[in-house]
Enzyme design. Structure first.
Site, PDB file in Angstrom:
ATOM      1  N   CYS A  96       0.840  -1.202   0.000  1.00  8.10           N
ATOM      2  CA  CYS A  96       0.000   0.000   0.000  1.00  8.10           C
ATOM      3  C   CYS A  96       0.874   1.251   0.000  1.00  8.10           C
ATOM      4  O   CYS A  96       1.483   1.596   1.021  1.00  8.10           O
ATOM      5  CB  CYS A  96      -0.924   0.000   1.223  1.00  8.10           C
TER       6      CYS A  96
ATOM      7  N   CYS B 280      -0.516   4.078   2.280  1.00  6.78           N
ATOM      8  CA  CYS B 280      -0.300   3.799   3.701  1.00  6.78           C
ATOM      9  C   CYS B 280       1.136   4.051   4.123  1.00  6.78           C
ATOM     10  O   CYS B 280       1.396   4.611   5.199  1.00  6.78           O
ATOM     11  CB  CYS B 280      -0.643   2.341   4.018  1.00  6.78           C
ATOM     12  N   ASP B 281       2.094   3.605   3.312  1.00  6.78           N
ATOM     13  CA  ASP B 281       3.477   3.527   3.757  1.00  6.78           C
ATOM     14  C   ASP B 281       4.467   4.422   3.017  1.00  6.78           C
ATOM     15  O   ASP B 281       5.634   4.497   3.418  1.00  6.78           O
ATOM     16  CB  ASP B 281       3.969   2.074   3.645  1.00  6.78           C
TER      17      ASP B 281
END
Length: 316
Positions: free
Chosen positions: A139, A142-143
């Site tokens: 992701c 997300c990261d």
């Protein structure tokens, strides 16, 4: 309806990640008897995420910590959480849902909220599991922010790989897109955007055969040429894998409306085409899949489920 509900549950929630736990909490607040079934510890993918910095109200929080807080909140309002694996969701002739698990348990309720999420397709190579959350991610949203200034690799050749690769250039000094073929299957507009981005370099005809690193995390890939078989290494600060994502909808027996990728199509109440079956989070067809969107879906689904049950009881 009332007699049956006293012997079973008002709502069964399949999955206890952020969406499932939020749905359970709202169901409890609505005075519904709710059961959440999760195959592992409550929290879902939160438990595979080390640090979360994009959930409003928490500038930085450990994935396991947020999972514990969500589970405790749901249980405070009376939600029951069972550890088991759901194998089938079937709507019986009487209109109630039968939820069957791997331990041969069967639960019944007039409403089911499916929050079972989805599963990123894995490469299945050595090092992938060992470095998950330590340089290996599925992701970018997300990261990506954790990799400022790093050289990154994106594995894949579809829309997700090119779109997420482009997104990662906001943080990375360079992004290699590693693809096993000599052409992408992504849409033309995404290809044009990738080719025009000076931070993106495409590595054609290569497949990742191993992810290696140190105690600090993944730091290079072992690549194999799909034409010659020759091997080489690529030093990176992280690798993002986008070779597919499967929504966990296979447990639903019977046809339901879905998009081309298999994600469930819902109305504005999160109701699927099967009356009484709601969907929230990553199983649902939508633009983005984040913790915030999952709990938003779940809030709507739980409140809509309460109204749906009220309408059913009034008919009785």
């Amino acid at each position: 309806m009332t007699d049956k509900a006293t012997n079973g549950y008002d709502v069964i929630i399949v999955g206890a990640g952020p969406a499932g736990l939020c749905a359970a909490m709202y169901a409890g607040r609505g005075m519904l008897k709710a059961l959440a079934i999760e195959r592992g510890a409550p929290g879902g993918e939160l438990l595979n995420t080390d640090l979360i910095e994009d959930y409003i109200g928490f500038e930085s929080v450990k994935g396991w910590e947020l999972a514990q807080k969500m589970a405790a909140h749901a249980q405070k309002f009376g939600a029951e959480i069972v550890t088991d694996t759901v194998e089938r969701i079937r709507k019986a002739d009487d209109g109630w849902f039968e939820v069957t698990t791997a331990r041969d348990a069967q639960f019944r309720a007039p409403v089911v909220i499916l929050t079972a999420g989805g599963t990123p397709v894995k490469l299945g190579v050595p090092g992938e599991r060992e470095y998950a959350g330590k340089g290996v991610s599925y992701c970018a949203v997300c990261d990506g922010a954790f990799f400022k200034g790093e050289v990154l690799a994106v594995v894949g050749g579809g829309d997700a790989a090119l779109e997420e690769g482009d997104f990662l250039t906001r943080y990375a000094s360079r992004v290699y897109i590693v693809h096993r073929r000599d052409r992408f299957r992504a849409s033309k507009i995404l290809q044009e955007r990738a080719f025009a981005n000076p931070k993106i370099e495409v590595i054609w005809n290569k497949r990742v055969v191993e992810i290696e690193g140190t105690e600090k995390g993944a730091d290079h890939l072992v690549l194999e040429d799909t034409v010659t078989g020759d091997r080489s290494t690529l030093k990176v600060g992280g690798v993002f894998i986008f070779i597919g994502f499967r929504p966990n909808t296979g447990v639903v027996e019977g046809h339901f409306e879905h998009d081309a990728a298999g994600y469930m199509v819902t109305d504005e109440r999160m109701m699927t085409s099967i009356p009484g079956l709601f969907a929230a989070g990553d199983v649902r067809s939508q633009l983005t899949r984040q913790i915030t969107t999952a709990v938003g879906d779940a809030t709507t689904a739980a409140i809509a489920a309460e109204k749906y049950l009220t309408a059913l009881r009034e008919k009785d």
